[in-house]
Design a protein around this motif. Structure first.
Motif, short mmCIF file in Angstrom:
data_model
loop_
_atom_site.label_atom_id
_atom_site.label_comp_id
_atom_site.label_asym_id
_atom_site.label_seq_id
_atom_site.Cartn_x
_atom_site.Cartn_y
_atom_site.Cartn_z
N ASP A 22 0.83 -1.20 0.00
CA ASP A 22 0.00 0.00 0.00
C ASP A 22 0.86 1.25 0.00
OD1 ASP A 22 -2.74 1.37 0.59
OD2 ASP A 22 -1.38 2.14 2.14
N GLU A 23 1.87 1.28 0.85
CA GLU A 23 2.76 2.44 0.93
C GLU A 23 3.52 2.64 -0.37
OE1 GLU A 23 4.50 5.77 2.06
OE2 GLU A 23 3.09 4.73 3.37
N LEU A 24 3.98 1.54 -0.97
CA LEU A 24 4.73 1.62 -2.22
C LEU A 24 3.88 2.20 -3.34
CD1 LEU A 24 7.37 0.97 -3.71
CD2 LEU A 24 6.48 -1.34 -4.12
N GLN A 25 2.62 1.81 -3.41
CA GLN A 25 1.75 2.33 -4.46
C GLN A 25 1.42 3.80 -4.23
OE1 GLN A 25 -1.20 -0.76 -6.20
NE2 GLN A 25 -0.75 -1.49 -4.13
N PHE A 26 1.28 4.19 -2.97
CA PHE A 26 1.06 5.61 -2.68
C PHE A 26 2.28 6.43 -3.07
CE2 PHE A 26 1.11 9.25 0.32
CZ PHE A 26 -0.01 9.90 -0.18
N THR A 27 3.46 5.89 -2.79
CA THR A 27 4.70 6.61 -3.09
C THR A 27 4.93 6.75 -4.59
OG1 THR A 27 5.72 5.84 -1.03
CG2 THR A 27 7.21 6.62 -2.76
N THR A 28 4.74 5.66 -5.33
CA THR A 28 5.05 5.67 -6.76
C THR A 28 3.89 6.16 -7.62
OG1 THR A 28 4.32 3.37 -7.05
CG2 THR A 28 6.64 3.74 -6.46
N GLY A 29 2.67 6.10 -7.08
CA GLY A 29 1.50 6.43 -7.89
C GLY A 29 1.21 5.38 -8.94
N GLN A 30 1.74 4.17 -8.75
CA GLN A 30 1.58 3.08 -9.70
C GLN A 30 1.15 1.82 -8.97
OE1 GLN A 30 5.26 2.40 -11.75
NE2 GLN A 30 5.49 4.52 -12.43
N GLY A 31 0.58 0.88 -9.75
CA GLY A 31 0.26 -0.42 -9.19
C GLY A 31 -1.18 -0.82 -9.44
N PRO A 32 -1.53 -2.04 -9.11
CA PRO A 32 -2.88 -2.54 -9.38
C PRO A 32 -3.97 -1.79 -8.64
CG PRO A 32 -1.61 -4.11 -8.07
CD PRO A 32 -0.65 -3.10 -8.56
N CYS A 33 -3.70 -1.36 -7.40
CA CYS A 33 -4.71 -0.58 -6.67
C CYS A 33 -5.01 0.73 -7.38
CB CYS A 33 -4.21 -0.27 -5.25
SG CYS A 33 -4.64 -1.51 -4.03
N VAL A 34 -3.97 1.39 -7.84
CA VAL A 34 -4.13 2.67 -8.53
C VAL A 34 -4.97 2.48 -9.80
CG1 VAL A 34 -2.93 4.60 -9.63
CG2 VAL A 34 -1.94 3.51 -7.60
N ASP A 35 -4.65 1.44 -10.56
CA ASP A 35 -5.39 1.18 -11.79
C ASP A 35 -6.83 0.78 -11.50
OD1 ASP A 35 -3.07 1.75 -13.09
OD2 ASP A 35 -2.90 -0.16 -14.15
N ALA A 36 -7.03 -0.06 -10.49
CA ALA A 36 -8.39 -0.49 -10.15
C ALA A 36 -9.24 0.70 -9.72
CB ALA A 36 -8.35 -1.53 -9.04
N PHE A 37 -8.64 1.63 -8.99
CA PHE A 37 -9.36 2.82 -8.55
C PHE A 37 -9.73 3.72 -9.73
CE2 PHE A 37 -9.08 7.33 -7.28
CZ PHE A 37 -10.18 7.39 -6.46
N HIS A 38 -8.76 4.01 -10.58
CA HIS A 38 -9.01 4.95 -11.68
C HIS A 38 -9.85 4.34 -12.80
CE1 HIS A 38 -6.66 8.29 -10.20
NE2 HIS A 38 -5.64 7.50 -9.96
N ARG A 39 -9.71 3.05 -13.04
CA ARG A 39 -10.45 2.41 -14.13
C ARG A 39 -11.78 1.84 -13.68
NH1 ARG A 39 -5.53 -0.97 -17.10
NH2 ARG A 39 -4.20 0.84 -17.57
N GLY A 40 -11.92 1.65 -12.38
CA GLY A 40 -13.18 1.12 -11.86
C GLY A 40 -13.42 -0.33 -12.20
N ARG A 41 -12.36 -1.11 -12.32
CA ARG A 41 -12.52 -2.54 -12.60
C ARG A 41 -11.40 -3.33 -11.92
NH1 ARG A 41 -10.92 -0.82 -18.08
NH2 ARG A 41 -8.83 -1.57 -18.55
N THR A 42 -11.62 -4.63 -11.80
CA THR A 42 -10.64 -5.47 -11.15
C THR A 42 -9.35 -5.53 -11.97
OG1 THR A 42 -11.57 -7.42 -12.24
CG2 THR A 42 -12.36 -6.92 -10.02
#
Length: 248
Positions: A60-80
């Motif tokens: 979680d921290e790594l994705q917040f720091t880099t602005g990249q990752g599956p969580c970021v994509d799932a949030f912005h794209r609205g899909r799994t």
């Protein structure tokens, strides 16, 4: 999951952070993964509600720091977003995230959006320490968990939010305020906005870049900004302006 007994009021009581933790721990066992985390997000904020283990928290921290990752994509794209083999599938798509995530103990990642109506306000993320697909049956169970978590979070922490708002828009006096994991980030972004005369979005990007360059959590750098131990200056070059802090 915590079981409640009693009258009708108890039956409809909103879940607590403890119940969210139970959901995360349960889904780990049910779908045979190694860890789970639930995060609420908005355009500029990201709050970790619960993580089952240190690896989930690190991801979680790594994705917040880099602005990249599956969580970021799932949030912005609205899909799994499913990544069955992080080493072979993710490096090209998330160059700032994939290698560090793998080194941190993740081999496969699966992200499920949390929805409130038509609005995505968070993500359930699962990881495995070994490569492998998530079966359709397990994916369905994980989706049900994400749906349950979404309902619970909205009822418990932001019952007054209107349409189009996210859980990240909850007021500081809501219960979510007691569980914020990055209390300094918003304050630091505001200070950097003034110091560098840039937009809040650019200020957050600079803060993330500083943390990534220093290999430190974003909130650590943010706290030093708030405590005036680090200052972002327009006089610094683009390559080092976010890493060269100057006492005010």
């Amino acid at each position: 999951m915590t079981t409640r007994s009693g009258g009708d009021d108890d039956a409809h009581a909103p879940l607590s952070i403890t119940d969210i933790a139970d959901l995360c721990r349960s889904v780990v066992q049910l779908v045979e993964v190694d860890g789970a985390a639930i995060t609420v997000m908005s355009g500029t904020t990201r709050e970790l509600v619960y993580a089952t283990d240190a690896v989930s928290q690190y991801l979680d921290e790594l994705q917040f720091t880099t602005g990249q990752g599956p969580c970021v994509d799932a949030f912005h794209r609205g899909r799994t977003v499913f990544v069955a083999d992080l080493d072979s599938e993710a490096e090209e798509h998330w160059p700032g995230f994939a290698a560090d995530a793998s080194d941190g103990g993740a081999a496969a990642l699966f992200a499920f959006p949390l929805r409130g109506g038509n609005t995505v306000f968070g993500v359930l993320e699962l990881y495995r320490a070994s490569v492998g697909e998530l079966s359709d049956e397990f994916a369905a169970v994980a989706q049900l968990t994400a749906d349950a978590a979404a309902i619970s979070l909205l009822e418990a922490f932001a019952p007054g939010l209107g349409a189009g708002q996210s859980l990240g828009d909850a007021s500081d006096d809501s219960p979510l305020g007691d569980h914020r994991t990055r209390p300094y980030v918003n304050l630091a972004v505001g200070m950097i906005t003034v110091q560098m005369r840039v937009s809040p979005t650019e200020a957050l990007a600079r803060l993330r870049a500083a943390a990534y360059s220093a290999r430190r959590p974003v909130d650590d750098i943010a706290r030093e900004v708030v405590e005036r131990k680090v200052r972002f200056s327009t006089d610094d070059t683009a390559s080092d302006s976010t890493t060269k802090g100057q006492p005010s």
